[in-house]
Structure formats: C-alpha cells, structure tokens
Design a protein around this motif. Structure first.
Motif, PDB file in Angstrom:
ATOM      1  N   LEU A   9      18.610  38.326  47.592  1.00  0.00           N
ATOM      2  CA  LEU A   9      17.225  38.039  47.967  1.00  0.00           C
ATOM      3  C   LEU A   9      16.470  37.247  46.902  1.00  0.00           C
ATOM      4  CD1 LEU A   9      16.125  41.373  49.671  1.00  0.00           C
ATOM      5  CD2 LEU A   9      16.607  39.181  50.775  1.00  0.00           C
ATOM      6  N   THR A  10      16.799  37.464  45.656  1.00  0.00           N
ATOM      7  CA  THR A  10      16.079  36.796  44.579  1.00  0.00           C
ATOM      8  C   THR A  10      16.758  35.519  44.090  1.00  0.00           C
ATOM      9  OG1 THR A  10      17.157  38.194  42.924  1.00  0.00           O
ATOM     10  CG2 THR A  10      15.024  38.934  43.781  1.00  0.00           C
ATOM     11  N   SER A  11      17.895  35.184  44.665  1.00  0.00           N
ATOM     12  CA  SER A  11      18.620  33.990  44.245  1.00  0.00           C
ATOM     13  C   SER A  11      17.891  32.732  44.688  1.00  0.00           C
ATOM     14  CB  SER A  11      20.023  33.968  44.838  1.00  0.00           C
ATOM     15  OG  SER A  11      20.797  35.005  44.324  1.00  0.00           O
ATOM     16  N   GLU A  12      17.929  31.763  43.831  1.00  0.00           N
ATOM     17  CA  GLU A  12      17.395  30.442  44.135  1.00  0.00           C
ATOM     18  C   GLU A  12      18.486  29.437  43.832  1.00  0.00           C
ATOM     19  OE1 GLU A  12      14.444  29.647  45.462  1.00  0.00           O
ATOM     20  OE2 GLU A  12      13.877  31.762  45.540  1.00  0.00           O
ATOM     21  N   GLY A  13      18.384  28.309  44.440  1.00  0.00           N
ATOM     22  CA  GLY A  13      19.364  27.266  44.175  1.00  0.00           C
ATOM     23  C   GLY A  13      19.626  26.465  45.431  1.00  0.00           C
ATOM     24  N   ALA A  14      20.379  25.400  45.249  1.00  0.00           N
ATOM     25  CA  ALA A  14      20.648  24.495  46.360  1.00  0.00           C
ATOM     26  C   ALA A  14      21.459  25.176  47.465  1.00  0.00           C
ATOM     27  CB  ALA A  14      21.389  23.260  45.847  1.00  0.00           C
ATOM     28  N   ASN A  15      22.423  25.994  47.084  1.00  0.00           N
ATOM     29  CA  ASN A  15      23.262  26.648  48.099  1.00  0.00           C
ATOM     30  C   ASN A  15      22.481  27.674  48.905  1.00  0.00           C
ATOM     31  OD1 ASN A  15      25.336  25.095  47.169  1.00  0.00           O
ATOM     32  ND2 ASN A  15      26.295  26.724  45.982  1.00  0.00           N
ATOM     33  N   ILE A  16      21.611  28.415  48.247  1.00  0.00           N
ATOM     34  CA  ILE A  16      20.779  29.393  48.962  1.00  0.00           C
ATOM     35  C   ILE A  16      19.803  28.665  49.888  1.00  0.00           C
ATOM     36  CG2 ILE A  16      19.026  31.195  48.676  1.00  0.00           C
ATOM     37  CD1 ILE A  16      21.790  32.163  47.922  1.00  0.00           C
ATOM     38  N   GLU A  17      19.230  27.586  49.400  1.00  0.00           N
ATOM     39  CA  GLU A  17      18.303  26.800  50.227  1.00  0.00           C
ATOM     40  C   GLU A  17      19.024  26.212  51.434  1.00  0.00           C
ATOM     41  OE1 GLU A  17      14.745  25.922  51.446  1.00  0.00           O
ATOM     42  OE2 GLU A  17      15.093  26.966  49.547  1.00  0.00           O
ATOM     43  N   GLU A  61      14.417  32.094  68.918  1.00  0.00           N
ATOM     44  CA  GLU A  61      14.603  31.277  67.718  1.00  0.00           C
ATOM     45  C   GLU A  61      16.018  31.396  67.167  1.00  0.00           C
ATOM     46  OE1 GLU A  61      12.882  33.572  63.969  1.00  0.00           O
ATOM     47  OE2 GLU A  61      11.409  33.474  65.597  1.00  0.00           O
ATOM     48  N   PRO A  62      16.525  30.281  66.650  1.00  0.00           N
ATOM     49  CA  PRO A  62      17.874  30.307  66.058  1.00  0.00           C
ATOM     50  C   PRO A  62      17.883  31.114  64.763  1.00  0.00           C
ATOM     51  CG  PRO A  62      16.850  28.168  65.730  1.00  0.00           C
ATOM     52  CD  PRO A  62      15.918  28.963  66.592  1.00  0.00           C
ATOM     53  N   VAL A  63      19.067  31.561  64.388  1.00  0.00           N
ATOM     54  CA  VAL A  63      19.219  32.408  63.206  1.00  0.00           C
ATOM     55  C   VAL A  63      19.881  31.600  62.101  1.00  0.00           C
ATOM     56  CG1 VAL A  63      20.301  34.495  62.307  1.00  0.00           C
ATOM     57  CG2 VAL A  63      19.413  34.460  64.634  1.00  0.00           C
ATOM     58  N   SER A  64      19.241  31.589  60.934  1.00  0.00           N
ATOM     59  CA  SER A  64      19.836  30.899  59.791  1.00  0.00           C
ATOM     60  C   SER A  64      20.917  31.778  59.179  1.00  0.00           C
ATOM     61  CB  SER A  64      18.776  30.561  58.741  1.00  0.00           C
ATOM     62  OG  SER A  64      18.311  31.737  58.123  1.00  0.00           O
ATOM     63  N   LEU A  65      21.800  31.159  58.439  1.00  0.00           N
ATOM     64  CA  LEU A  65      22.859  31.899  57.745  1.00  0.00           C
ATOM     65  C   LEU A  65      22.253  32.906  56.776  1.00  0.00           C
ATOM     66  CD1 LEU A  65      25.860  32.262  57.211  1.00  0.00           C
ATOM     67  CD2 LEU A  65      25.736  30.362  55.603  1.00  0.00           C
ATOM     68  N   TYR A  66      21.211  32.506  56.088  1.00  0.00           N
ATOM     69  CA  TYR A  66      20.516  33.382  55.139  1.00  0.00           C
ATOM     70  C   TYR A  66      19.957  34.621  55.850  1.00  0.00           C
ATOM     71  CZ  TYR A  66      17.281  34.806  51.452  1.00  0.00           C
ATOM     72  OH  TYR A  66      16.610  35.522  50.493  1.00  0.00           O
ATOM     73  N   ARG A  67      19.319  34.403  56.990  1.00  0.00           N
ATOM     74  CA  ARG A  67      18.749  35.527  57.740  1.00  0.00           C
ATOM     75  C   ARG A  67      19.840  36.450  58.270  1.00  0.00           C
ATOM     76  NH1 ARG A  67      14.829  35.363  63.052  1.00  0.00           N
ATOM     77  NH2 ARG A  67      14.476  37.604  63.128  1.00  0.00           N
ATOM     78  N   ALA A  68      20.947  35.882  58.723  1.00  0.00           N
ATOM     79  CA  ALA A  68      22.049  36.702  59.235  1.00  0.00           C
ATOM     80  C   ALA A  68      22.609  37.591  58.133  1.00  0.00           C
ATOM     81  CB  ALA A  68      23.144  35.810  59.814  1.00  0.00           C
ATOM     82  N   LEU A  71      30.553  41.399  53.759  1.00  0.00           N
ATOM     83  CA  LEU A  71      29.286  40.837  53.301  1.00  0.00           C
ATOM     84  C   LEU A  71      29.420  40.177  51.934  1.00  0.00           C
ATOM     85  CD1 LEU A  71      26.755  43.519  54.486  1.00  0.00           C
ATOM     86  CD2 LEU A  71      26.895  41.155  55.218  1.00  0.00           C
ATOM     87  N   ILE A  72      30.192  40.781  51.065  1.00  0.00           N
ATOM     88  CA  ILE A  72      30.431  40.176  49.751  1.00  0.00           C
ATOM     89  C   ILE A  72      31.165  38.846  49.924  1.00  0.00           C
ATOM     90  CG2 ILE A  72      31.640  40.459  47.543  1.00  0.00           C
ATOM     91  CD1 ILE A  72      29.063  42.139  47.923  1.00  0.00           C
ATOM     92  N   LEU A  73      32.094  38.796  50.858  1.00  0.00           N
ATOM     93  CA  LEU A  73      32.797  37.547  51.144  1.00  0.00           C
ATOM     94  C   LEU A  73      31.828  36.496  51.683  1.00  0.00           C
ATOM     95  CD1 LEU A  73      35.601  36.253  51.122  1.00  0.00           C
ATOM     96  CD2 LEU A  73      35.894  37.079  53.461  1.00  0.00           C
ATOM     97  N   ASP A  74      30.944  36.884  52.604  1.00  0.00           N
ATOM     98  CA  ASP A  74      29.921  35.959  53.111  1.00  0.00           C
ATOM     99  C   ASP A  74      29.034  35.460  51.983  1.00  0.00           C
ATOM    100  OD1 ASP A  74      30.889  36.337  55.665  1.00  0.00           O
ATOM    101  OD2 ASP A  74      29.276  37.693  56.277  1.00  0.00           O
ATOM    102  N   PHE A  75      28.620  36.363  51.101  1.00  0.00           N
ATOM    103  CA  PHE A  75      27.779  36.011  49.962  1.00  0.00           C
ATOM    104  C   PHE A  75      28.507  35.024  49.049  1.00  0.00           C
ATOM    105  CE2 PHE A  75      26.026  37.425  45.692  1.00  0.00           C
ATOM    106  CZ  PHE A  75      24.828  36.748  45.826  1.00  0.00           C
ATOM    107  N   TYR A  76      29.772  35.274  48.808  1.00  0.00           N
ATOM    108  CA  TYR A  76      30.592  34.376  47.985  1.00  0.00           C
ATOM    109  C   TYR A  76      30.615  32.967  48.572  1.00  0.00           C
ATOM    110  CZ  TYR A  76      34.836  32.089  46.354  1.00  0.00           C
ATOM    111  OH  TYR A  76      35.738  31.172  45.890  1.00  0.00           O
ATOM    112  N   PHE A  77      30.819  32.873  49.894  1.00  0.00           N
ATOM    113  CA  PHE A  77      30.888  31.565  50.510  1.00  0.00           C
ATOM    114  C   PHE A  77      29.541  30.836  50.489  1.00  0.00           C
ATOM    115  CE2 PHE A  77      34.766  33.195  52.828  1.00  0.00           C
ATOM    116  CZ  PHE A  77      35.656  32.431  52.080  1.00  0.00           C
ATOM    117  N   VAL A  78      28.453  31.575  50.576  1.00  0.00           N
ATOM    118  CA  VAL A  78      27.137  30.944  50.476  1.00  0.00           C
ATOM    119  C   VAL A  78      26.911  30.424  49.066  1.00  0.00           C
ATOM    120  CG1 VAL A  78      24.650  31.431  50.435  1.00  0.00           C
ATOM    121  CG2 VAL A  78      26.030  32.157  52.375  1.00  0.00           C
TER     122      VAL A  78
END
Length: 167
Positions: A72-80, A95-102, A156-163
C-alpha cells in the motif's frame, strides 16, 4: 455485510482455475483429516497440532499485514503502472478493476480470513472437544482454512513480485 461484499469482490477478481486449486487441495486434506479423526493417534496429537495452527496463523497474519502495508505504501513506476493496468473481463459493478485494486482486494480478503481463523482457533477448543463430532468438524475446518490461507498468501506474494518486477 461488508465481509460478504469483500468475499464477492474477491471471487470476481480471481481466476477460477487458481481459486479452485486454492480450495480443492485444502478441502481434500481437511476431509482426510476428518476421516482420520476417529483413530487413536489423532487424539494424542490434536492438541499440539491446534497449538501449532495458532502459532502459524499468528505469524502468517503478521507477515501478510506487513507485506500488505509495504504494498500500500509503495511508490514507483511499476506500482503506478499496476494502478493504471486493468484486468480484462473483470468489473466490479460497472467499473473495470485495476491490477493494483485486485491485489488490494485479495490482500484484504486473506487478512480477514486469517483473522477469522485465529479467532476460531482460539475459541472453539474452549467449547468443543475434538472427541465429539462438532469438535472434529471445527478442527477439520481450521485445517482447511490454514492450508487455504497459506496457498493464497503464496499466490499473493507471487502477484506482488510480478507487479514489483514488472513481469
């Protein structure tokens, strides 16, 4: 009511195949545990296993909350980019769901399930003995939720890694 909405949002944002794996495997193991619960060996180890489940889920809950806070507190190009990348064919309402929201929905779901498991694991042994049917069912349900939480946290950790790595 909020828990039901969270669960519905969670189901809508997960791939069916992955979700089924994260439900079928724990279900099979918990059924085996329930069927095995009539053996003499079960009664001698169930208290230790219950204590271990509480320890594991407490550690897992702390870890999940920590990773969720980092996400939640991460910033950066990949998070954006994750905030602006939408999942095809997935909508919540209109409304469509963003990867971040999912990922946020999935982290919230797993934290709620882990908290629920922790509460059940602490309270049910006070009222139900595993020598009775209700205690065996609750213990098997605890095993189901624990395995489900571990598999979902790994996913979820795998999803986070890929983001984070943008793969």
């Amino acid at each position: 009511m909020e828990y039901i909405l969270l669960f519905i949002d969670f189901l809508r944002t997960r791939e069916k195949r992955i979700f089924l794996v994260n439900v079928i495997i724990p279900l099979i193991v918990s059924i085996i545990v329930f069927l095995y619960s009539d053996s003499c060996r079960f009664y001698s180890v169930v208290d230790a296993i219950q204590s271990d489940i509480l320890s594991v889920i407490g550690i897992l809950l702390g870890f999940t909350i920590s990773v969720f806070a980092i996400f939640l507190t991460s910033e950066g190009a990949n998070i954006e980019k994750a905030r602006n990348s939408y999942i095809e064919k997935v909508k919540l309402g209109s409304e469509p769901v963003s990867l971040y929201r999912a990922i946020t929905i999935n982290f919230t779901y797993i934290v709620v399930v882990e908290g629920f498991l922790l509460l059940i694991g602490m309270i049910y042994p006070i009222f139900f003995s595993t020598t009775f049917l209700v205690g065996k069912i609750l213990f098997s349900f605890n095993v189901f939720l624990l395995i489900h939480c571990i598999l979902m946290t790994l996913r979820l950790i795998l999803d986070f890694y890929f983001v984070i790595t943008k793969k």
